[in-house]
Motif scaffolding. Structure first.
Motif, PDB file in Angstrom:
ATOM      1  N   ASP A  84       0.707  -1.139  -0.084  1.00  0.00           N
ATOM      2  CA  ASP A  84      -0.172   0.103   0.000  1.00  0.00           C
ATOM      3  C   ASP A  84       0.840   1.333   0.078  1.00  0.00           C
ATOM      4  O   ASP A  84       0.570   2.219  -0.696  1.00  0.00           O
ATOM      5  N   SER A  85       1.938   1.266   0.867  1.00  0.00           N
ATOM      6  CA  SER A  85       2.973   2.302   0.746  1.00  0.00           C
ATOM      7  C   SER A  85       3.608   2.643  -0.696  1.00  0.00           C
ATOM      8  O   SER A  85       3.664   3.845  -1.055  1.00  0.00           O
ATOM      9  N   ILE A  86       3.897   1.558  -1.420  1.00  0.00           N
ATOM     10  CA  ILE A  86       4.397   1.673  -2.558  1.00  0.00           C
ATOM     11  C   ILE A  86       3.514   2.322  -3.622  1.00  0.00           C
ATOM     12  O   ILE A  86       3.879   3.002  -4.340  1.00  0.00           O
ATOM     13  N   GLU A  87       2.048   1.668  -3.484  1.00  0.00           N
ATOM     14  CA  GLU A  87       1.256   2.453  -4.368  1.00  0.00           C
ATOM     15  C   GLU A  87       0.779   3.815  -4.180  1.00  0.00           C
ATOM     16  O   GLU A  87       0.606   4.611  -5.011  1.00  0.00           O
ATOM     17  N   VAL A  88       1.024   4.197  -2.841  1.00  0.00           N
ATOM     18  CA  VAL A  88       0.783   5.602  -2.435  1.00  0.00           C
ATOM     19  C   VAL A  88       1.722   6.612  -3.117  1.00  0.00           C
ATOM     20  O   VAL A  88       1.651   7.686  -4.030  1.00  0.00           O
ATOM     21  N   ARG A  89       3.225   5.979  -3.115  1.00  0.00           N
ATOM     22  CA  ARG A  89       4.257   6.676  -3.676  1.00  0.00           C
ATOM     23  C   ARG A  89       4.151   6.598  -5.226  1.00  0.00           C
ATOM     24  O   ARG A  89       4.163   7.719  -5.720  1.00  0.00           O
ATOM     25  N   GLY A  90       3.648   5.607  -5.818  1.00  0.00           N
ATOM     26  CA  GLY A  90       3.394   5.680  -7.242  1.00  0.00           C
ATOM     27  C   GLY A  90       2.356   6.644  -7.675  1.00  0.00           C
ATOM     28  O   GLY A  90       2.358   7.399  -8.751  1.00  0.00           O
ATOM     29  N   THR A  91       1.166   6.654  -6.915  1.00  0.00           N
ATOM     30  CA  THR A  91       0.076   7.840  -7.041  1.00  0.00           C
ATOM     31  C   THR A  91       0.691   9.244  -7.071  1.00  0.00           C
ATOM     32  O   THR A  91       0.252   9.964  -7.926  1.00  0.00           O
ATOM     33  N   MET A  92       1.677   9.607  -5.997  1.00  0.00           N
ATOM     34  CA  MET A  92       2.038  10.852  -6.044  1.00  0.00           C
ATOM     35  C   MET A  92       3.113  11.271  -7.372  1.00  0.00           C
ATOM     36  O   MET A  92       3.058  12.243  -7.712  1.00  0.00           O
ATOM     37  N   GLU A  93       3.824  10.159  -7.643  1.00  0.00           N
ATOM     38  CA  GLU A  93       4.818  10.324  -8.427  1.00  0.00           C
ATOM     39  C   GLU A  93       4.017  10.474  -9.769  1.00  0.00           C
ATOM     40  O   GLU A  93       4.686  11.296 -10.643  1.00  0.00           O
ATOM     41  N   GLY A  94       2.953   9.766 -10.069  1.00  0.00           N
ATOM     42  CA  GLY A  94       2.128   9.821 -11.177  1.00  0.00           C
ATOM     43  C   GLY A  94       1.392  11.301 -11.357  1.00  0.00           C
ATOM     44  O   GLY A  94       1.577  11.985 -12.546  1.00  0.00           O
ATOM     45  N   LEU A  95       1.346  11.767 -10.059  1.00  0.00           N
ATOM     46  CA  LEU A  95       0.658  12.972 -10.332  1.00  0.00           C
ATOM     47  C   LEU A  95       1.726  14.008 -10.619  1.00  0.00           C
ATOM     48  O   LEU A  95       1.289  15.091 -11.213  1.00  0.00           O
ATOM     49  N   ALA A  96       2.795  13.855 -10.061  1.00  0.00           N
ATOM     50  CA  ALA A  96       4.241  15.096 -10.360  1.00  0.00           C
ATOM     51  C   ALA A  96       4.278  14.832 -11.951  1.00  0.00           C
ATOM     52  O   ALA A  96       4.613  15.886 -12.727  1.00  0.00           O
ATOM     53  N   ALA A  97       4.390  13.531 -12.442  1.00  0.00           N
ATOM     54  CA  ALA A  97       4.561  13.397 -13.839  1.00  0.00           C
ATOM     55  C   ALA A  97       3.725  14.033 -14.700  1.00  0.00           C
ATOM     56  O   ALA A  97       4.017  14.960 -15.655  1.00  0.00           O
ATOM     57  N   ARG A  98       2.283  13.868 -14.271  1.00  0.00           N
ATOM     58  CA  ARG A  98       1.189  14.446 -14.989  1.00  0.00           C
ATOM     59  C   ARG A  98       1.269  16.017 -15.032  1.00  0.00           C
ATOM     60  O   ARG A  98       1.056  16.744 -16.196  1.00  0.00           O
ATOM     61  N   LEU A  99       1.659  16.665 -13.768  1.00  0.00           N
ATOM     62  CA  LEU A  99       1.602  18.009 -13.733  1.00  0.00           C
ATOM     63  C   LEU A  99       2.990  18.584 -14.692  1.00  0.00           C
ATOM     64  O   LEU A  99       2.808  19.506 -15.547  1.00  0.00           O
ATOM     65  N   ALA A 100       3.917  17.826 -14.501  1.00  0.00           N
ATOM     66  CA  ALA A 100       4.946  18.177 -15.460  1.00  0.00           C
ATOM     67  C   ALA A 100       4.641  18.370 -16.843  1.00  0.00           C
ATOM     68  O   ALA A 100       4.993  19.047 -17.647  1.00  0.00           O
ATOM     69  N   ALA A 101       3.822  17.234 -17.339  1.00  0.00           N
ATOM     70  CA  ALA A 101       3.680  17.347 -18.682  1.00  0.00           C
ATOM     71  C   ALA A 101       2.737  18.445 -19.264  1.00  0.00           C
ATOM     72  O   ALA A 101       2.857  18.961 -20.266  1.00  0.00           O
ATOM     73  N   GLU A 102       1.594  18.659 -18.099  1.00  0.00           N
ATOM     74  CA  GLU A 102       0.742  19.407 -18.544  1.00  0.00           C
ATOM     75  C   GLU A 102       1.002  20.973 -18.594  1.00  0.00           C
ATOM     76  O   GLU A 102       0.661  21.903 -19.374  1.00  0.00           O
ATOM     77  N   PHE A 144      17.042  10.473 -10.090  1.00  0.00           N
ATOM     78  CA  PHE A 144      16.075  10.453 -10.937  1.00  0.00           C
ATOM     79  C   PHE A 144      14.694  10.804 -10.624  1.00  0.00           C
ATOM     80  O   PHE A 144      14.003  11.644 -11.043  1.00  0.00           O
ATOM     81  N   HIS A 145      14.245  10.064  -9.407  1.00  0.00           N
ATOM     82  CA  HIS A 145      12.924  10.177  -9.099  1.00  0.00           C
ATOM     83  C   HIS A 145      12.802  11.782  -8.362  1.00  0.00           C
ATOM     84  O   HIS A 145      11.833  12.273  -8.387  1.00  0.00           O
ATOM     85  N   ALA A 146      13.909  12.103  -7.833  1.00  0.00           N
ATOM     86  CA  ALA A 146      13.835  13.528  -7.226  1.00  0.00           C
ATOM     87  C   ALA A 146      13.671  14.726  -8.425  1.00  0.00           C
ATOM     88  O   ALA A 146      12.867  15.463  -8.047  1.00  0.00           O
ATOM     89  N   LEU A 147      14.457  14.289  -9.211  1.00  0.00           N
ATOM     90  CA  LEU A 147      14.392  15.243 -10.399  1.00  0.00           C
ATOM     91  C   LEU A 147      13.123  15.205 -11.134  1.00  0.00           C
ATOM     92  O   LEU A 147      12.437  16.169 -11.471  1.00  0.00           O
ATOM     93  N   LEU A 148      12.443  14.064 -11.182  1.00  0.00           N
ATOM     94  CA  LEU A 148      11.057  14.097 -11.693  1.00  0.00           C
ATOM     95  C   LEU A 148      10.094  14.819 -10.932  1.00  0.00           C
ATOM     96  O   LEU A 148       9.339  15.596 -11.476  1.00  0.00           O
ATOM     97  N   ALA A 149      10.089  14.587  -9.470  1.00  0.00           N
ATOM     98  CA  ALA A 149       9.332  15.186  -8.810  1.00  0.00           C
ATOM     99  C   ALA A 149       9.307  16.796  -8.984  1.00  0.00           C
ATOM    100  O   ALA A 149       8.240  17.697  -9.041  1.00  0.00           O
ATOM    101  N   VAL A 157       3.032  19.195  -4.072  1.00  0.00           N
ATOM    102  CA  VAL A 157       3.211  17.774  -4.777  1.00  0.00           C
ATOM    103  C   VAL A 157       4.691  17.194  -4.273  1.00  0.00           C
ATOM    104  O   VAL A 157       4.810  16.093  -3.790  1.00  0.00           O
ATOM    105  N   ILE A 158       5.631  18.067  -4.566  1.00  0.00           N
ATOM    106  CA  ILE A 158       7.077  17.623  -4.245  1.00  0.00           C
ATOM    107  C   ILE A 158       7.177  17.452  -2.583  1.00  0.00           C
ATOM    108  O   ILE A 158       7.813  16.132  -2.395  1.00  0.00           O
ATOM    109  N   ARG A 159       6.516  17.759  -1.656  1.00  0.00           N
ATOM    110  CA  ARG A 159       6.644  17.441  -0.420  1.00  0.00           C
ATOM    111  C   ARG A 159       5.770  16.314  -0.235  1.00  0.00           C
ATOM    112  O   ARG A 159       6.374  15.339   0.707  1.00  0.00           O
ATOM    113  N   GLN A 160       4.746  16.067  -0.900  1.00  0.00           N
ATOM    114  CA  GLN A 160       3.703  14.699  -0.713  1.00  0.00           C
ATOM    115  C   GLN A 160       4.689  13.651  -1.439  1.00  0.00           C
ATOM    116  O   GLN A 160       4.530  12.429  -0.865  1.00  0.00           O
ATOM    117  N   VAL A 161       5.454  13.850  -2.515  1.00  0.00           N
ATOM    118  CA  VAL A 161       6.273  12.805  -3.045  1.00  0.00           C
ATOM    119  C   VAL A 161       7.390  12.351  -1.913  1.00  0.00           C
ATOM    120  O   VAL A 161       7.577  11.170  -1.888  1.00  0.00           O
TER     121      VAL A 161
END
Length: 250
Positions: A84-102, A144-149, A157-161
């Protein structure tokens, strides 16, 4: 004078927090074991006020649980808790990636990430990977993951990631060292590297849904690593604080 006393208190709190965390992660304090303020004072070698703050911080990290009668207890984690913790992290990183793209990024913005990928490519090029190669991968993968956030350009979002990544066993490289002992080790890194490339491509092409989806899928590689390591049992010895994960009977 007051400012100096405050700095000293913060320093002692950090010292106590690091000392107690190390004891928990190395098994010096076992899951289910109660730790009182007085015991923590003796172990950390600081006064009760910074120890009290350190215990609260470790509770916030998820490593301790407050006991109604007083004091704290070292937590244990089921495999489901970790997943579940891994899923939470994936959800927050997914949000960061989407915002970066948009919001849009330039090729210059993603250049440091591509440099990370180039270094990882060199590491995983050999057919057989050394333990040192996996250790180096952990550092590069974390970067890599820090740069993505950061590409999200959203402090909340960065804080939540960061918070999600700090959950026990949820960091992007939480099970990489355990993975190093598995037959599938190099293949999993190759797949992860392909995810890295896809998310950069999606962000640069402003494909928010695609970027978000790949980061959520990418986090599930860590879940796969956990399941493989637990099944093999031996590799779990390479996971920091694996003693906190409750092993279920087969």
């Amino acid at each position: 004078m007051a400012e100096r006393d405050n700095e000293r208190s913060i320093s002692q709190t950090v010292r106590a927090q690091l000392t107690l965390r190390d004891l928990i992660l190395t098994g010096g304090l076992r899951p289910g074991e109660r730790i009182s303020e007085l015991q923590a004072v003796e172990v950390a070698g600081v006064s009760r006020t910074p120890v009290r703050m350190a215990l609260v911080r470790l509770e916030e990290e998820g490593l301790l649980e407050a006991i109604p009668s007083g004091g704290f207890m070292v937590k244990s984690f089921s495999e489901r808790d970790v997943l579940d913790s891994i899923e939470v992290r994936g959800t927050m990183e997914g949000l960061a990636a989407r915002l970066a793209a948009e919001r849009g990024v330039s090729v210059r913005d993603t250049e440091p990430m591509r440099e990370c990928l180039a270094q990882i490519d060199e590491l995983i090029a050999p057919a057989e990977l050394s333990f040192d190669a996996f250790s180096a991968y952990v550092a590069l993968n974390a970067r890599f993951h820090a740069l993505l956030a950061e590409l999200s350009r959203s402090p909340p979002v960065i804080r939540q990631v960061d918070r999600a990544s700090a959950l026990p066993f949820a960091s992007p490289s939480g099970f990489v060292m355990a993975q190093s002992a598995l037959p599938e080790a190099r293949h999993i890194l190759v797949v992860a590297q392909e995810h890295h490339r896809i998310v950069i491509d999606a962000i640069e092409n402003r494909e928010g849904a695609r970027a978000e989806g790949i980061m959520r899928e990418h986090a599930r590689l860590a879940a796969r690593n956990l399941r493989l390591a637990v099944k093999a049992r031996g590799p779990m010895d390479l996971v920091p604080a694996a003693v906190l994960i409750k092993q279920t009977a087969n």
